[in-house]
Motif scaffolding. Structure first.
Motif, PDB file in Angstrom:
ATOM      1  N   PRO A 135       0.817  -1.217   0.000  1.00  0.00           N
ATOM      2  CA  PRO A 135       0.000   0.000   0.000  1.00  0.00           C
ATOM      3  C   PRO A 135       0.855   1.274   0.000  1.00  0.00           C
ATOM      4  CG  PRO A 135       0.079  -0.932   2.188  1.00  0.00           C
ATOM      5  CD  PRO A 135       0.809  -1.896   1.299  1.00  0.00           C
ATOM      6  N   PHE A 136       0.218   2.347  -0.380  1.00  0.00           N
ATOM      7  CA  PHE A 136       0.849   3.672  -0.249  1.00  0.00           C
ATOM      8  C   PHE A 136       0.714   4.089   1.209  1.00  0.00           C
ATOM      9  CE2 PHE A 136      -1.046   3.260  -4.407  1.00  0.00           C
ATOM     10  CZ  PHE A 136       0.000   3.586  -5.239  1.00  0.00           C
ATOM     11  N   ILE A 137       1.770   4.565   1.779  1.00  0.00           N
ATOM     12  CA  ILE A 137       1.659   4.994   3.174  1.00  0.00           C
ATOM     13  C   ILE A 137       2.091   6.445   3.317  1.00  0.00           C
ATOM     14  CG2 ILE A 137       1.896   2.701   4.187  1.00  0.00           C
ATOM     15  CD1 ILE A 137       4.853   3.337   4.678  1.00  0.00           C
ATOM     16  N   ASN A 138       1.426   7.126   4.189  1.00  0.00           N
ATOM     17  CA  ASN A 138       1.707   8.537   4.385  1.00  0.00           C
ATOM     18  C   ASN A 138       2.381   8.769   5.734  1.00  0.00           C
ATOM     19  OD1 ASN A 138       1.517  11.192   3.252  1.00  0.00           O
ATOM     20  ND2 ASN A 138       0.069  11.669   4.888  1.00  0.00           N
TER      21      ASN A 138
ATOM     22  N   ALA B 304      -2.236   8.050   6.970  1.00  0.00           N
ATOM     23  CA  ALA B 304      -3.171   7.480   5.993  1.00  0.00           C
ATOM     24  C   ALA B 304      -2.461   6.428   5.154  1.00  0.00           C
ATOM     25  CB  ALA B 304      -3.720   8.579   5.097  1.00  0.00           C
ATOM     26  N   SER B 305      -3.259   5.592   4.530  1.00  0.00           N
ATOM     27  CA  SER B 305      -2.708   4.564   3.652  1.00  0.00           C
ATOM     28  C   SER B 305      -3.726   4.250   2.563  1.00  0.00           C
ATOM     29  CB  SER B 305      -2.396   3.303   4.453  1.00  0.00           C
ATOM     30  OG  SER B 305      -1.951   2.276   3.596  1.00  0.00           O
ATOM     31  N   THR B 306      -3.270   4.218   1.324  1.00  0.00           N
ATOM     32  CA  THR B 306      -4.145   3.864   0.202  1.00  0.00           C
ATOM     33  C   THR B 306      -3.705   2.522  -0.365  1.00  0.00           C
ATOM     34  OG1 THR B 306      -4.616   6.171  -0.350  1.00  0.00           O
ATOM     35  CG2 THR B 306      -4.889   4.564  -2.122  1.00  0.00           C
ATOM     36  N   SER B 308      -2.906  -0.629  -2.821  1.00  0.00           N
ATOM     37  CA  SER B 308      -2.137  -0.652  -4.078  1.00  0.00           C
ATOM     38  C   SER B 308      -3.071  -0.828  -5.266  1.00  0.00           C
ATOM     39  CB  SER B 308      -1.134  -1.800  -4.042  1.00  0.00           C
ATOM     40  OG  SER B 308      -1.809  -3.008  -4.272  1.00  0.00           O
ATOM     41  N   ASN B 377       4.950   3.517  -3.623  1.00  0.00           N
ATOM     42  CA  ASN B 377       4.947   4.648  -2.704  1.00  0.00           C
ATOM     43  C   ASN B 377       5.974   5.704  -3.134  1.00  0.00           C
ATOM     44  OD1 ASN B 377       3.481   5.393  -0.355  1.00  0.00           O
ATOM     45  ND2 ASN B 377       5.402   5.313   0.803  1.00  0.00           N
TER      46      ASN B 377
END
Lengths: 143, 464
Positions: A135-138, B304-306, B308, B377
């Motif tokens: 996942p993309f993490i912020n 936050a997390s989106t 994949s 990311n």
């Protein structure tokens, strides 16, 4: 004597018990579910000063070819065509062991083991890449 | 049918002139300046009253324009007539759906007054490989549109013809302006299949842009006066429906499982000029074509997390999780920025999954970055840092103004760097800039700067 027999039985039982334990102390595969199939051989029809590489890059989940995937060998980069195919040749050099990386945007990279090319001049590798599901993490630089 | 009686700038100008003519007081210089300014903004456009359009369209339906020469069979759906706002002008465009003898073409009638003359054109959307009979008018509601957008006069004579592939403008078919209508007679107006039209090299004159997906020139969607009024009407039309699509995207953001504090922030973001939909549309040059699901949940230290791209499908959409319980001191400005940031991840991830070849063609720099970074990311963050910091800052500033904040552009620009501290673009900033930015972000998120010194936050606690 009876006592020593009992100890021996206990010891053997422990060894068997440990041997049958479900805890396996072996290397765990990485998160990358992709892989590759490789054929290395010496082909007499190929110029002995050259090494030929051919193959195809697939999506491991659906076996669809991946276009524009990149194969990296040393400083050389080659892209697959629309059918996921690639082919290239290099001049035999003093560096007889090398490896190839299969890279494509959105997929996890596959890296082969070292290939011994000392007595071989034809390498066919089909890469099976798995989608990058991380996942993309912020993170905001605080922690 | 909506009825809107617009007050055009021309009317205001006339009223002002009359007012000043009647007064005995000397006209002040300041007033003259205002007048000059308004004169410069007069764009020569004005709305056609709906009643007038209705009468005209009725007459067209009755007389069947072109029946004897082209058999175009134009039939306007009078009930669909509406007056829609368009950008950069107070004038409004009258639009009605129509049918012609070509069942596989979606046709609309566009009407507006330009420089004192009522201009009427047909906007024909012709999807490639469209079935012979179409009942749904949805050809341009997806950003992967492939086919032609043909602007014709009411007889069906082609004025402009734009070719698209997967949402990208390939170019304009050269109609040879030295041969005025109706000779030569091109395309549908003559009953010739478009496939038979010879396509010349794409024209890239700015006067003829109908649409492009390049973020640097995406403002060609706006109503800009050009030498080609027909093309301009077409772009205005496209712009209107593009905005509808953006609004629809924002309306459909799933916030069922989002905490009320974030729902409130998202609600404001949807209502600002540069909200998530518009921001993404400006960046991508098109409207967002994905379903975005937002929810609250626990994460491992992230805000936050989106998910994949591999997790995306049209039904489930792309999911973003926000961890509000870990950051209870965060301000609304901090969360608004994070929502905007994640909306970009969501767009890029979905777009990749929906149309990988097109994504690769659109973002070659990200493809190149993948070769060295090899994770989503990092690749996304490099792109956001490279291309979108200002857009996020602008959107956040809109949010701030809407919430009554009076903060500097520098503050919003600094906030826009949130989550991008590991990018090469950020690291190329001076050490002092980096420190200021990180302190600003940290303060809005935690109430303390990067040295753990308690600082006054500019935003209000989000109440999460």
């Amino acid at each position: 004597m009876k006592n020593s027999n009992s100890k021996l039985i206990i010891l053997v039982s422990m060894i068997i018990g440990i041997g049958c334990s479900s805890i396996k102390n072996k290397l765990i595969p990485t998160d990358n579910k992709g892989g590759y199939k490789i054929t290395i051989e010496n082909n007499l029809n190929i110029d002995p000063t050259e090494i030929h590489f051919v193959g195809k890059v697939f999506d491991v989940s659906n076996r669809e070819p991946i276009a524009n995937a990149e194969l990296v060998i040393g400083c050389l980069k080659i892209k697959t065509n629309l059918n996921g195919e690639y082919s290239f040749k290099i001049i035999k050099s003093d560096t007889e062991i090398t490896y190839i990386k299969g890279i494509s945007v959105g997929y996890k990279t596959i890296e082969t083991i070292f290939l011994n090319l000392k007595n071989n001049n034809f390498v066919k590798i089909d890469f099976y890449l798995t989608e990058d599901d991380r996942p993309f993490i912020n993170c905001e630089g605080i922690n | 049918m909506r009825t809107i009686y617009p007050i055009t700038k021309s009317s205001i100008l006339m009223a002002c002139l009359l007012l000043f003519t009647c007064t005995n007081e000397p006209v002040e210089v300041e007033n003259e300046l205002v007048l000059d300014s308004e004169i410069e903004q007069d764009d020569g456009l004005s709305s056609v009253p709906l009643e007038e359009s209705l009468d005209f369209f009725k007459s067209l339906n009755t007389t069947r324009v072109g029946l004897t020469t082209n058999s175009f069979n134009l039939n306007i759906d009078l009930n669909s007539l509406e007056q829609v706002p368009i950008s950069n002008t107070d004038a409004k465009l009258n639009i009605a759906k129509a049918t012609t003898k070509f069942n596989n073409i979606e046709t609309s009638v566009l009407q507006i007054n330009i420089d004192g003359q009522v201009q009427t054109v047909l906007f024909n959307v012709i999807p490639k490989d469209a079935p012979q009979s179409r009942t749904e008018r949805n050809a341009i509601s997806g950003y992967n549109f492939t086919g032609n957008i043909v602007i014709t006069n009411i007889s069906g004579i082609v004025l402009n013809n734009y070719a698209y592939n997967s949402g990208n403008l390939l170019g304009e078919i050269n109609l040879n302006s030295y041969n005025p209508d109706p000779v030569p007679c091109w395309g549908i107006g003559c009953g010739i299949d478009l496939e038979e039209v010879v396509i010349t090299a794409p024209t890239v004159s700015p006067y003829y842009y109908a649409y492009t997906n390049h973020y640097l020139i995406s403002n060609v969607y706006q109503w800009n006066r050009s030498l080609n009024n027909y093309s301009t009407m077409g772009t205005a039309y496209a712009n209107y429906y593009r905005q509808l699509a953006i609004d629809e995207f924002e309306e459909n953001i799933d916030e069922t499982n989002l905490k009320p504090c974030l729902k409130n922030i998202l609600k404001v973001l949807k209502n600002i000029q540069n909200g998530p939909g518009n921001m993404v549309a400006k960046f991508s040059g098109n409207f967002p074509g994905y379903n975005w699901v937002t929810k609250s949940g626990s994460l491992a230290g992230q805000t936050a997390s989106t998910n994949s791209p591999s997790t995306y499908n049209a039904n489930s959409g792309i999911i973003t999780t926000f961890d509000t319980q870990a950051w209870t001191n965060a301000t609304d400005l901090s969360w608004a920025r994070t929502i905007l940031h994640e909306s970009i991840h969501a767009f890029l991830a979905s777009y990749y999954k929906i149309n990988r070849p097109n994504w690769i063609a659109t973002y070659p720099q990200m493809v190149q970055d993948w070769g060295s970074i090899q994770n989503w990311n990092g690749v996304h963050h490099e792109e956001i840092a490279r291309s979108l910091v200002s857009a996020v800052a602008l959107a956040l500033e809109d949010y701030g103004k809407m919430m009554g904040y009076n903060l500097s552009a520098q503050f919003y620009e600094d906030m826009a760097w949130g989550g991008l501290q590991n990018t090469s673009t950020f690291k190329a900033l001076s050490a002092s800039d980096q420190k200021r930015i990180l302190d600003t972000i940290a303060t809005e998120l935690t109430g303390s700067d990067t040295n753990s010194n308690i600082k006054t936050q500019k935003g209000r606690n989000a109440g999460c």
